[in-house]
Design a protein around this motif. Structure first.
Motif, mmCIF file in Angstrom:
data_model
loop_
_atom_site.group_PDB
_atom_site.id
_atom_site.type_symbol
_atom_site.label_atom_id
_atom_site.label_comp_id
_atom_site.label_asym_id
_atom_site.label_seq_id
_atom_site.Cartn_x
_atom_site.Cartn_y
_atom_site.Cartn_z
ATOM 1 N N GLN A 140 -5.697 7.849 17.135
ATOM 2 C CA GLN A 140 -5.395 6.795 18.094
ATOM 3 C C GLN A 140 -4.138 6.070 17.624
ATOM 4 N N TRP A 141 -3.167 5.927 18.518
ATOM 5 C CA TRP A 141 -1.955 5.219 18.156
ATOM 6 C C TRP A 141 -2.151 3.725 18.383
ATOM 7 N N ASP A 142 -1.302 2.937 17.758
ATOM 8 C CA ASP A 142 -1.313 1.493 17.999
ATOM 9 C C ASP A 142 0.009 0.901 17.520
ATOM 10 N N LEU A 143 0.341 -0.233 18.110
ATOM 11 C CA LEU A 143 1.540 -0.980 17.751
ATOM 12 C C LEU A 143 1.107 -2.387 17.364
ATOM 13 N N PHE A 144 1.568 -2.851 16.185
ATOM 14 C CA PHE A 144 1.138 -4.143 15.656
ATOM 15 C C PHE A 144 2.329 -5.081 15.491
ATOM 16 N N ASN A 194 -1.322 -10.981 8.627
ATOM 17 C CA ASN A 194 -1.926 -10.835 9.954
ATOM 18 C C ASN A 194 -1.299 -9.659 10.685
ATOM 19 N N TYR A 195 -2.149 -8.807 11.259
ATOM 20 C CA TYR A 195 -1.693 -7.731 12.135
ATOM 21 C C TYR A 195 -2.353 -7.923 13.500
ATOM 22 N N VAL A 196 -1.516 -8.048 14.542
ATOM 23 C CA VAL A 196 -2.003 -8.275 15.898
ATOM 24 C C VAL A 196 -1.702 -7.036 16.735
ATOM 25 N N SER A 197 -2.735 -6.392 17.259
ATOM 26 C CA SER A 197 -2.600 -5.151 18.017
ATOM 27 C C SER A 197 -2.189 -5.416 19.460
ATOM 28 N N VAL A 198 -1.363 -4.529 20.016
ATOM 29 C CA VAL A 198 -0.996 -4.635 21.424
ATOM 30 C C VAL A 198 -2.000 -3.916 22.317
ATOM 31 N N ARG A 199 -2.934 -3.145 21.712
ATOM 32 C CA ARG A 199 -3.884 -2.365 22.501
ATOM 33 C C ARG A 199 -5.244 -3.027 22.618
ATOM 34 N N THR A 200 -5.806 -3.500 21.486
ATOM 35 C CA THR A 200 -7.164 -4.038 21.510
ATOM 36 C C THR A 200 -7.334 -5.051 20.386
#
Length: 348
Positions: free
Chosen positions: A59-63, A89-95
């Motif tokens: 699963q890809w994600d952008l943080f 802190n890492y904030v996901s753009v997906r979920t």
């Protein structure tokens, strides 16, 4: 770690703050050079496998990475401290399920409570650690992995250190420390350590001597407790300008679980000679009950040194044969070093 579990994140820093705060209340402790530096790191991070899943299930994600931090470094008249903290802190753009927050702290402090007599060391830390090497291993807090846990540590260590007018140097230290984890199933541990050393000073002339004692008790929450205890003594007497009589002995009393051989405790001792015909060469050898050792050191120039040591002992944590060797060469702009070590270890 991550996702705000419990209140344990403050435990590692609280005893450190109390200990250093008491030390900083000493008159004149703040006089000196102190530097406080805040910082903020921003970034975007992309990964094609946020859950470290097997091939075909990635699963890809952008943080968005937002990491505020601060550091404090300084040395006063009777206190020094080195503190570094950051909130990663890492904030996901997906979920929101992939969002994470992690604390990192490294703090050390030393205070002189009574001049040339009583001191206090304190430390604290928060890090993340892999739980099992057999599971999926995350090399960063970015990844959504259950194989990471927060590790909280702190220690407080008062100690006495004094030079008795050139006759003897003494050190007596007590240390209390704890290590505990953000996830259950891992053994939290308390450490209680006592160290003592007493050695002759320059006023003893031809006679030199030293005494040392160490004891560490580890109280583990879910596994068996551990104890390490040893005492040692050494004696030297200069018979001639180039020849010395040497003696060394000690006692080992350890208790820990081992999967191979039984714990070997008891006494050991050895006597021998040390020879130093000039400033370029020295050698020593001792042999006795359950103990023998030999070593040689060559210093052909102020910038070059070579040494080798052999030791055999039948008791203690590391019984058996050990070899070590060192080579150092200093040039005007470089330092060349070589090290050799053949040692034994316990299986705990």
């Amino acid at each position: 770690m991550r996702r705000g579990k419990g209140t344990r994140q403050s435990w590692g820093a609280a005893p450190l703050a109390i200990a250093i705060g008491a030390a900083l209340s000493c008159q004149g402790a703040w006089a000196g050079d102190w530097q406080f530096t805040p910082r903020l790191t921003l970034g975007q991070v992309y990964t094609d496998n946020v859950t470290l899943a097997p091939k075909g299930k990635e699963q890809w994600d952008l943080f968005s990475q937002i990491t505020p931090g601060l550091s404090l470094h300084g040395k006063g008249g009777r206190v020094s401290a080195d503190v570094d903290y950051q909130l990663e802190n890492y904030v996901s753009v997906r979920t929101r399920d992939h969002d994470s927050t992690s604390n990192r702290l490294k703090a050390d402090g030393t205070a002189e409570l009574a001049r040339q007599w009583l001191y206090l060391d304190a430390s604290g830390g928060i890090t993340q650690q892999i739980i099992s090497p057999q599971e999926r291993i995350a090399v960063s807090n970015l990844y959504h992995s259950q194989n990471l846990t927060d590790v909280y540590t702190y220690s407080v260590s008062p100690y006495l250190r004094h030079n008795f007018g050139g006759y003897a140097n003494a050190l007596l230290r007590y240390k209390y420390a704890q290590v505990f984890y953000g996830k259950t199933g891992i053994s939290n541990t308390k450490f209680r350590t006592v160290d003592g050393r007493l050695a002759s000073g320059r006023r003893f002339g031809r006679l030199s001597w030293g005494l040392s004692y160490h004891r560490e008790d580890q109280q583990r929450q879910t596994t068996s407790n551990v104890k390490f205890e040893n005492a040692a003594a050494n004696l030297g007497y200069q018979l001639l300008p180039s020849l010395s009589l040497l003696a060394q002995g000690g006692y080992e009393n350890n208790r820990y679980q081992t999967t191979r051989t039984a714990v070997v405790n008891g006494t050991y001792w050895g006597v021998g000679l040390g020879w130093r015909p000039n400033r370029y060469f020295s050698a020593r050898a001792l042999k006795g009950n359950q103990f023998e050792t030999a070593g040689v050191s060559i210093v052909p120039s102020p910038r070059t040194s070579l040494s080798a040591t052999y030791r055999k002992r039948a008791v203690g944590l590391n019984p058996g044969h050990t070899w070590s060797g060192t080579f150092d060469l200093h040039t005007r702009r470089t330092l060349w070093q070589a090290r050799y070590l053949e040692d034994t270890t316990t299986v705990q």
